[in-house]
Design a protein around this motif. Structure first.
Motif, PDB file in Angstrom:
ATOM      1  N   LYS A   1      25.621  49.076   1.134  1.00 58.12           N
ATOM      2  CA  LYS A   1      24.220  48.615   1.592  1.00 58.12           C
ATOM      3  C   LYS A   1      23.961  48.018   2.932  1.00 58.12           C
ATOM      4  CE  LYS A   1      23.627  47.341  -3.255  1.00 58.12           C
ATOM      5  NZ  LYS A   1      23.413  46.250  -4.122  1.00 58.12           N
ATOM      6  N   ALA A   2      22.715  48.642   3.502  1.00 60.45           N
ATOM      7  CA  ALA A   2      22.607  47.858   4.810  1.00 60.45           C
ATOM      8  C   ALA A   2      22.117  46.546   4.785  1.00 60.45           C
ATOM      9  CB  ALA A   2      21.648  48.676   5.448  1.00 60.45           C
ATOM     10  N   GLY A   3      22.394  45.573   5.459  1.00 55.22           N
ATOM     11  CA  GLY A   3      21.738  44.378   5.413  1.00 55.22           C
ATOM     12  C   GLY A   3      22.303  43.616   6.528  1.00 55.22           C
ATOM     13  N   ALA A   4      21.742  42.246   6.642  1.00 52.76           N
ATOM     14  CA  ALA A   4      22.184  41.146   7.684  1.00 52.76           C
ATOM     15  C   ALA A   4      22.582  40.011   7.143  1.00 52.76           C
ATOM     16  CB  ALA A   4      20.993  41.157   8.578  1.00 52.76           C
ATOM     17  N   LEU A   5      23.450  39.080   7.777  1.00 54.01           N
ATOM     18  CA  LEU A   5      23.801  37.831   7.363  1.00 54.01           C
ATOM     19  C   LEU A   5      23.281  36.746   8.476  1.00 54.01           C
ATOM     20  CD1 LEU A   5      27.472  38.547   6.127  1.00 54.01           C
ATOM     21  CD2 LEU A   5      25.554  37.995   4.766  1.00 54.01           C
ATOM     22  N   LEU A   6      22.906  35.638   8.159  1.00 57.16           N
ATOM     23  CA  LEU A   6      22.294  34.662   9.217  1.00 57.16           C
ATOM     24  C   LEU A   6      22.705  33.531   8.707  1.00 57.16           C
ATOM     25  CD1 LEU A   6      21.024  33.947  11.931  1.00 57.16           C
ATOM     26  CD2 LEU A   6      18.815  34.156  10.616  1.00 57.16           C
TER      27      LEU A   6
ATOM     28  N   ASP B   1      18.133  49.320  13.011  1.00 52.21           N
ATOM     29  CA  ASP B   1      17.155  49.135  11.780  1.00 52.21           C
ATOM     30  C   ASP B   1      17.421  48.174  11.135  1.00 52.21           C
ATOM     31  OD1 ASP B   1      15.759  51.361  12.779  1.00 52.21           O
ATOM     32  OD2 ASP B   1      16.877  52.790  11.046  1.00 52.21           O
ATOM     33  N   ALA B   2      18.853  47.874  10.825  1.00 52.85           N
ATOM     34  CA  ALA B   2      19.198  46.688   9.842  1.00 52.85           C
ATOM     35  C   ALA B   2      19.214  45.332  10.522  1.00 52.85           C
ATOM     36  CB  ALA B   2      20.672  46.830   9.435  1.00 52.85           C
ATOM     37  N   THR B   3      19.104  45.165  11.701  1.00 54.11           N
ATOM     38  CA  THR B   3      19.002  44.212  12.690  1.00 54.11           C
ATOM     39  C   THR B   3      17.512  43.741  12.789  1.00 54.11           C
ATOM     40  OG1 THR B   3      20.973  44.861  14.277  1.00 54.11           O
ATOM     41  CG2 THR B   3      19.556  42.965  14.871  1.00 54.11           C
ATOM     42  N   GLU B   4      16.407  44.858  12.695  1.00 54.75           N
ATOM     43  CA  GLU B   4      15.010  44.333  12.847  1.00 54.75           C
ATOM     44  C   GLU B   4      14.735  43.131  12.329  1.00 54.75           C
ATOM     45  OE1 GLU B   4      12.714  47.886  12.374  1.00 54.75           O
ATOM     46  OE2 GLU B   4      13.423  48.573  14.256  1.00 54.75           O
TER      47      GLU B   4
ATOM     48  N   GLN C   1      25.374  44.847   8.918  1.00 48.83           N
ATOM     49  CA  GLN C   1      26.041  45.826   8.394  1.00 48.83           C
ATOM     50  C   GLN C   1      25.049  46.927   8.348  1.00 48.83           C
ATOM     51  OE1 GLN C   1      28.928  44.939   4.826  1.00 48.83           O
ATOM     52  NE2 GLN C   1      27.214  46.394   3.602  1.00 48.83           N
ATOM     53  N   GLY C   2      25.238  47.999   9.037  1.00 48.72           N
ATOM     54  CA  GLY C   2      24.230  49.167   9.201  1.00 48.72           C
ATOM     55  C   GLY C   2      24.451  50.108   7.995  1.00 48.72           C
ATOM     56  N   ASN C   3      25.447  50.178   7.390  1.00 50.06           N
ATOM     57  CA  ASN C   3      25.769  51.268   6.531  1.00 50.06           C
ATOM     58  C   ASN C   3      25.419  52.538   6.998  1.00 50.06           C
ATOM     59  OD1 ASN C   3      26.649  51.737   3.808  1.00 50.06           O
ATOM     60  ND2 ASN C   3      24.770  52.456   3.231  1.00 50.06           N
ATOM     61  N   GLY C   4      25.929  53.105   8.592  1.00 53.48           N
ATOM     62  CA  GLY C   4      25.548  54.303   9.136  1.00 53.48           C
ATOM     63  C   GLY C   4      26.620  55.176   8.837  1.00 53.48           C
TER      64      GLY C   4
ATOM     65  N   VAL D   1      33.867  35.353  10.598  1.00 53.92           N
ATOM     66  CA  VAL D   1      32.814  36.302  10.335  1.00 53.92           C
ATOM     67  C   VAL D   1      33.346  37.819  10.309  1.00 53.92           C
ATOM     68  CG1 VAL D   1      30.603  37.331  11.415  1.00 53.92           C
ATOM     69  CG2 VAL D   1      30.956  34.840  11.452  1.00 53.92           C
ATOM     70  N   ASN D   2      33.528  38.239   8.866  1.00 62.39           N
ATOM     71  CA  ASN D   2      34.293  39.517   8.574  1.00 62.39           C
ATOM     72  C   ASN D   2      32.760  40.604   8.462  1.00 62.39           C
ATOM     73  OD1 ASN D   2      36.897  40.812   8.066  1.00 62.39           O
ATOM     74  ND2 ASN D   2      35.361  41.814   6.557  1.00 62.39           N
ATOM     75  N   ILE D   3      32.757  41.283   9.591  1.00 63.77           N
ATOM     76  CA  ILE D   3      31.667  42.420   9.479  1.00 63.77           C
ATOM     77  C   ILE D   3      31.969  43.711   9.608  1.00 63.77           C
ATOM     78  CG2 ILE D   3      31.333  42.082  12.182  1.00 63.77           C
ATOM     79  CD1 ILE D   3      28.574  42.566   9.391  1.00 63.77           C
ATOM     80  N   SER D   4      31.568  44.629   8.451  1.00 63.86           N
ATOM     81  CA  SER D   4      32.038  46.033   8.424  1.00 63.86           C
ATOM     82  C   SER D   4      30.816  46.891   8.704  1.00 63.86           C
ATOM     83  CB  SER D   4      32.609  46.160   7.055  1.00 63.86           C
ATOM     84  OG  SER D   4      32.608  47.541   6.914  1.00 63.86           O
ATOM     85  N   THR D   5      31.173  48.046   8.957  1.00 65.23           N
ATOM     86  CA  THR D   5      29.782  49.062   9.096  1.00 65.23           C
ATOM     87  C   THR D   5      29.195  49.318   7.697  1.00 65.23           C
ATOM     88  OG1 THR D   5      31.724  50.649   9.072  1.00 65.23           O
ATOM     89  CG2 THR D   5      30.904  50.304  11.209  1.00 65.23           C
ATOM     90  N   VAL D   6      30.062  49.434   6.640  1.00 63.17           N
ATOM     91  CA  VAL D   6      29.512  49.891   5.097  1.00 63.17           C
ATOM     92  C   VAL D   6      30.181  48.737   4.339  1.00 63.17           C
ATOM     93  CG1 VAL D   6      29.869  52.138   6.082  1.00 63.17           C
ATOM     94  CG2 VAL D   6      31.837  51.106   5.014  1.00 63.17           C
ATOM     95  N   GLY D   7      30.585  47.665   4.559  1.00 61.82           N
ATOM     96  CA  GLY D   7      30.893  46.630   3.600  1.00 61.82           C
ATOM     97  C   GLY D   7      32.393  46.568   3.065  1.00 61.82           C
ATOM     98  N   THR D   8      32.786  45.656   2.538  1.00 66.19           N
ATOM     99  CA  THR D   8      32.260  44.490   2.229  1.00 66.19           C
ATOM    100  C   THR D   8      32.209  43.524   3.257  1.00 66.19           C
ATOM    101  OG1 THR D   8      32.785  44.543  -0.036  1.00 66.19           O
ATOM    102  CG2 THR D   8      32.157  42.532   0.460  1.00 66.19           C
ATOM    103  N   SER D   9      31.083  42.655   3.612  1.00 68.01           N
ATOM    104  CA  SER D   9      31.082  41.649   4.872  1.00 68.01           C
ATOM    105  C   SER D   9      30.839  40.396   4.241  1.00 68.01           C
ATOM    106  CB  SER D   9      30.003  42.406   5.790  1.00 68.01           C
ATOM    107  OG  SER D   9      30.136  43.483   6.424  1.00 68.01           O
TER     108      SER D   9
END
Length: 507
Positions: free
Chosen positions: A461-466, A254-257, A232-235, A436-444
């Motif tokens: 918020k920017a972030g990643a789920l794994l 950036d959020a993937t790094e 979720q990049g929050n761009g 897996v529900n993934i959004s640009t800005v949330g909620t994911s």
């Protein structure tokens, strides 16, 4: 006054029925997120039916309009977040009036069925069955017309947080709506008949209540796991967000790094995660290949694409070597959001608003599925989560996990993302698949097949789920029988109403 004649009179005078309908709309809205007080769907349904019973067509339409316009106005108030009150009012009024027109059939059932079959069993059992079937027919009608419909407000979808949700794995979302309305209509008729004095009459509602509350999930088979990363990049991915060139894909990168070096089988980015068509931009194509190389896994991204002069909302599977050729185009572009139907007509009405949409997306026709290392992954892009045909097609093609990509940037700070997330949770339970529900800005969120949450990213918020996401195979009864149940209920309700009209005339 004979009982049969008394039953044809409205239970409530119109002056009281209208505020009761408004109260029903308020309670129904509260049953959906953000409040998600799912139990309120039952008194809301009861109040609406009580306001409709005994009315003629004109009064029923008025009651239905008060309920429908107010309910949709509250539920989809998020549509005014950026575009202002005109689209919100237009959608609310249109859906409300369509709802009102369809509710007339329920009022007619309350008039015709008792006249056609005055026996007690018909009033106590057949009438509630017909009312519930006509309710489903109304949901199908509003959810499919015009311009593909808007099935956002189906009664069964309000139950994502309730113990009733598992029923969808047996009969689908429409089946759950039917059982809920049948229970409410049955209780109303038992009270009207004073049947509580006979304990045997309470068996039917008790059985329905037990079925609703205690039905387990339809079993599916575990078939391993896939380690999925969702970012979720929050761009600045909204229509009116200020952005620089490549700012959206940069936010995603950036959020993937932080995931670089992790063991990943599939990296998922949300809808609109790439600023423009990577098939036409060498720099964007190189960026996607670079990300896939660094994560050492295929990347499932999404962008607006152009082919043969037509535009599509496209999800694509990308590797370090470039595109794999596996794509899925969104099947149900949003009217007035992703395309303008009858553009000349609506442009004449609101040229400034219509002018904001310079390109029209074309509905996709390819299968909503990609294959990752031999594992079929089902897809749905944004609002496609509410359309049964997309979800069913992916699972029938063998999808062992569902990935739902969405962009909620135009609805920041509203209930829209939570409502959509609740629909994703319902799909997990209906299909017996992890989601897996993934959004640009949330909620994911990553959601288990039983509807419980594995992990989550808050909105804004920017972030990643794994996570090691469970894979499952096998079709639930809800997937196999759900579409048939929906059609049987819709046409069965209409047929029963026609039978009641013909027989009532003869009598």
């Amino acid at each position: 006054m004979p009982e049969s004649r008394a039953r044809l009179r409205p239970l409530l005078p119109l002056a009281l029925a209208l505020p009761v309908a408004a109260a029903a709309a308020l309670l129904m809205d509260l049953s959906y997120p953000d409040v998600a007080a799912w139990v309120l769907a039952f008194p809301a349904t009861a109040l609406l039916l009580l306001a409709l019973i005994g009315r003629r067509a004109g009064g029923a339409f008025l009651v239905g309009a008060v309920y429908g316009v107010l309910f949709f106005g509250l539920l989809v108030s998020w549509t005014s977040r950026y575009l202002g009150p005109i689209p919100w009012a237009a959608l609310s009024i249109l859906e409300g009036l369509l709802t009102a027109a369809a509710l007339i059939l329920i009022t007619l059932a309350y008039r015709w069925i008792p006249r056609a079959l005055p026996q007690r069993w018909a009033r106590l059992i057949l009438l509630p069955l017909v009312v519930a079937a006509l309710w489903v027919g109304r949901e199908v009608f509003v959810g499919s017309w015009p311009y593909g419909g808007f099935p956002w407000a189906r009664l069964g979808m309000s139950q994502a947080e309730s113990p009733l949700a598992s029923v969808t794995s047996w009969v689908g979302v429409s089946g759950l709506s039917f059982l809920m309305v049948f229970f409410v209509a049955l209780v109303i008729e038992l009270v009207r008949d004073r049947a509580w004095r006979r304990p045997s009459a309470l068996v039917a509602p008790a059985l329905v209540a037990v079925a609703l509350l205690l039905t387990p999930l339809f079993p599916t088979m575990a078939s391993g796991s896939m380690r999925i990363a969702a970012v979720q990049g929050n761009g600045p991915s909204g229509y009116f967000d200020q952005r620089e060139r490549y700012s959206v894909i940069q936010a995603q990168t950036d959020a993937t790094e932080p995931l670089y070096g992790e063991d990943v089988d599939l990296l998922v980015w949300p809808e609109g995660s790439v600023d423009s068509d990577p098939f036409l931009s060498e720099s964007l194509a190189r960026r996607l290949s670079l990300v896939s190389t660094r994560i050492d896994a295929p990347l499932l991204a999404n962008a607006a694409t152009e082919r043969d002069g037509l535009f599509y909302n496209t999800s694509m599977l990308w590797t370090s070597e470039g595109p794999t050729g596996q794509i899925h185009d969104k099947r149900h572009p949003v009217p007035f959001g992703e395309y303008v139907p009858d553009r000349p007509f609506f442009n004449a009405l609101a040229p400034e608003l219509i002018g904001l949409l310079q390109r029209d997306y074309t509905p996709g026709s390819n299968d909503p599925i990609v294959e990752v290392d031999g594992v079929p992954v089902g897809l749905a892009i944004c609002f496609d989560v509410i359309y049964d045909d997309v979800i069913t097609a992916g699972v029938r093609e063998g999808a062992q996990v569902l990935v739902l990509q969405t962009n909620n940037a135009d609805f920041r700070g509203t209930d829209e993302n939570l409502q959509q997330l609740a629909f994703a949770r319902m799909r997990a339970m209906e299909t017996g698949r992890s989601v897996v529900n993934i959004s640009t800005v949330g909620t994911s969120q990553i959601i288990r097949p039983d509807g419980s949450t594995v992990s989550s990213l808050d909105a804004g918020k920017a972030g990643a789920l794994l996570e090691d996401v469970e894979l499952r195979s096998g079709l639930t009864a809800g997937v196999v029988l759900g579409p048939w149940i929906q059609q049987i209920l819709m046409w069965g309700g209409v047929g029963a109403l026609a039978f009641g009209w013909l027989r009532a005339r003869r009598r």
